[in-house]
Scaffold this active site. Structure first.
Site, short mmCIF file in Angstrom:
data_model
loop_
_atom_site.label_atom_id
_atom_site.label_comp_id
_atom_site.label_asym_id
_atom_site.label_seq_id
_atom_site.Cartn_x
_atom_site.Cartn_y
_atom_site.Cartn_z
N GLY A 178 0.84 -1.21 0.00
CA GLY A 178 0.00 0.00 0.00
C GLY A 178 0.87 1.25 0.00
O GLY A 178 0.98 1.94 1.03
N SER A 213 -2.21 -3.99 -5.71
CA SER A 213 -2.31 -5.30 -6.33
C SER A 213 -2.62 -6.35 -5.27
O SER A 213 -1.99 -6.36 -4.21
CB SER A 213 -0.98 -5.69 -7.00
OG SER A 213 -0.70 -4.82 -8.06
N GLU A 264 13.29 -5.24 -4.48
CA GLU A 264 12.48 -5.65 -5.63
C GLU A 264 13.26 -5.41 -6.93
O GLU A 264 13.39 -6.29 -7.77
CB GLU A 264 11.18 -4.83 -5.66
CG GLU A 264 10.28 -5.19 -6.84
CD GLU A 264 9.13 -4.20 -7.04
OE1 GLU A 264 9.33 -3.00 -6.80
OE2 GLU A 264 8.05 -4.64 -7.45
#
Ligand SMILES: Cc1cc2nc3c(=O)[nH]c(=O)nc-3n(C[C@H](O)[C@H](O)[C@H](O)COP(=O)(O)OP(=O)(O)OC[C@H]3O[C@@H](n4cnc5c(N)ncnc54)[C@H](O)[C@@H]3O)c2cc1C
Length: 392
Positions: free
Chosen positions: A131, A165, A248
Site C-alpha cells: 500500500g 495489487s 524488488e
C-alpha cells in the site's frame, strides 16, 4: 563477467529441473506465461503451490537460515527462476512478501515482527499487498497524504491508497503513512504493517483492460493499527521504503529477461504453427526481440557479477526496467501481427490461440511502462544521475 555456472550450480539446476518436472501440478503448468492473480480460486491454487515449493526448500532460498531460508547464493536463485520459467511454472503468489517485505523485516523489523511474519511469508499463509501509491502520490511517492495519528498504543489511520495489487485477497499489507505532516516531504513518513481485516478498511476492485480486477482502491477509515506494527523508527519510513523497493529492483534486474524469454519461445512456436516463419519481416522482428532478450540477460549478469564481487548495484536496474518494458510491448505487438484478428480472442473463446493468453499478455504489457517506475521517470534517473544531463 563469468558466463559459466560451476559444476555445483549445474547439479542444483538438475535437481530443481527434475523436481519441477515431477511436482508442478498439471493445472498450473503453462500458466506462468500470462497468469491472473485476481481470481480467488486461482490464488488458492497458487498459494498451495508456494506451500509445496516451500516444503521442498525452494522459497526464500537466499534468506539466511535463521529466518527460514537456505542462505543460498544469488546464482542459485537465478537458476531456480530460469528453471521455473523453463517449466512454465507460475511465479510465487506472495512475491511481494518474499522479495520485498521479508528482506526489509530482516533489516528493520523487531525480533517479534520477524518471528510473527517471516515464516508465514514463505509458506504463503499470510498473503501480502503493498500500500504505497495514492491518487496524488505515484511517481512522486513522497507526496503521500494518508495520515496516521498516535492514540495510546495504536495508530489511527485515515486516507486512500490506489493500485493495491492483490489487496482483495491479501491478509496483510505494508503501508506508507504520514506521521508528521509538518516535517519535510520525505521526513514525516512511517512504514506500517496492517491486517487487511481490520475494521475501517474497504477494498474496491478496479477493473483493468485485461478484463480482470487484480488491483484495487484501498480506503482506510479510522483504522486502528497497534504501535508494535511500526517497522523501523517513527517518521523514518522513507528509508525503509527505499530498501523495500531496492530489494524488488535488484532481484528483477537478474531475472527480468526470463519471463520475456518464455514469451519469445511461445511466439516462435506460434509463428511456425501459423505458417509465418518464412515471412522475412516477421523473422526480422523476432530476431530483434531475440537480440534484445540476450542484451537484457547480459545486463542482468553484469549486475550480478558486480554484486558477487562485493559491489553495489548500479544503474543496470533502471536500464533493465526501461529496456524490458519496451521489449515486452514490442513482443506483444509482434504476436498481435502474427495472430491477426485471432489476437483479440480472450480466454474461453473457442478459437483463442494459446487459450487466450496472448490477448491477456498484450493488454497487460500496456502496464509494463508504468508499474515499478514509469519509463519517463527512469529516463530522468538515467539522464540526470547517470549521464549528468541538466535537470530541465
Ligand atoms: C499493474 C500495476 C500494478 C501496481 N501495483 C501496485 C501495488 O501493488 N502497490 C502500489 O502501491 N502501487 C502499485 N502500482 C502503482 C505504480 O507504482 C504507479 O502506477 C507508478 O508509480 C506511477 O504512478 P501514477 O500511476 O500515479 O502515475 P503518475 O506519477 O501520476 O504519472 C503520470 C504520468 O506522468 C509522468 N510523470 C510523472 N512525473 C514525471 C516527471 N517528474 N517527469 C516526467 N514525467 C513524469 C509519468 O511517467 C506518467 O506517464 C501498480 C501499477 C500498475 C500499473
Amino acid at each position: 563477467m563469468n558466463f559459466n555456472f560451476t559444476p555445483e550450480e549445474e547439479a542444483f539446476r538438475k535437481e530443481v529441473r527434475s523436481w519441477l518436472e515431477q511436482d508442478l501440478p498439471d493445472d498450473l503448468r503453462g500458466r506462468g506465461f500470462a497468469a491472473s492473480r485476481a481470481d480467488m480460486e486461482e490464488v488458492k491454487r497458487l498459494r498451495a503451490w508456494q506451500k509445496t515449493m516451500h516444503e521442498a526448500g525452494y522459497v526464500g532460498m537466499d534468506w539466511p537460515r535463521e529466518f527460514g531460508g537456505r542462505g543460498a547464493p544469488i546464482t542459485e536463485m537465478v537458476i531456480l527462476y530460469q528453471e521455473m520459467a523453463r517449466a512454465e511454472s507460475p511465479q510465487l503468489v506472495n512475491r511481494g512478501g518474499v522479495s520485498m517485505l521479508g528482506p526489509t523485516l530482516m533489516k528493520f523489523g523487531t525480533p517479534k515482527q520477524q518471528e510473527r511474519f517471516l515464516t508465514k511469508i514463505l509458506t504463503a499463509e499470510d498473503l501480502w499487498c503493498q500500500g504505497f501509491s495514492e491518487p496524488n502520490a505515484g511517481s512522486d511517492l513522497a507526496n503521500l497524504q494518508t495520515r496516521a495519528v498516535r492514540d495510546g498504543d495504536h495508530f489511527v489511520v485515515n486516507g486512500q491508497k490506489v493500485w493495491t495489487s492483490m489487496g482483495h485477497v491479501a491478509d496483510w499489507g505494508f503501508f506508507l503513512v504520514r506521521t508528521d505532516p509538518d516535517a519535510a516531504k520525505h521526513k514525516g513518513i512511517s512504514f506500517l504493517l496492517i491486517d487487511m481485516k481490520t475494521p475501517g478498511i474497504t477494498v474496491r476492485p478496479l477493473r483493468q483492460m485485461t478484463g480482470e480486477a487484480e488491483f484495487n482502491e484501498t480506503f482506510l477509515d479510522n483504522v486502528r493499527v497497534p504501535v508494535e506494527n511500526l517497522v523501523g523508527k517513527l517518521n523514518e519510513g522513507w528509508s525503509v521504503a527505499i530498501t523495500t523497493l531496492a530489494y524488488e529492483r535488484d532481484l528483477l534486474t537478474f531475472i527480468r529477461h526470463i519471463s520475456l524469454r518464455n514469451a519469445l519461445h511461445r511466439l516462435v512456436r506460434l509463428t511456425q504453427a501459423r505458417g509465418r516463419a518464412a515471412d522475412p519481416i516477421v523473422r526480422q522482428k523476432i530476431a530483434q526481440l531475440w537480440i534484445g532478450e540476450q542484451a537484457l540477460q547480459l545486463n542482468g549478469y553484469r549486475s550480478l557479477t558486480k554484486i558477487l564481487r562485493g559491489g553495489a548495484p548500479g544503474p543496470e536496474g533502471s536500464t533493465s526496467k526501461l529496456f524490458w518494458s519496451q521489449l515486452d510491448q514490442e513482443l506483444a505487438q509482434a504476436a498481435t501481427e502474427v495472430l491477426g484478428p485471432y489476437s483479440q480472442l480472450s480466454h474461453g473463446a473457442e478459437r483463442a490461440p494459446d487459450e487466450g493468453q496472448w490477448e491477456f499478455y498484450t493488454s497487460l504489457a500496456m502496464a509494463s511502462g508504468i508499474r515499478a517506475g514509469t519509463s519517463e521517470i527512469l529516463r530522468n534517473i538515467l539522464g540526470e544521475r547517470v549521464l549528468g544531463l541538466p535537470k530541465d
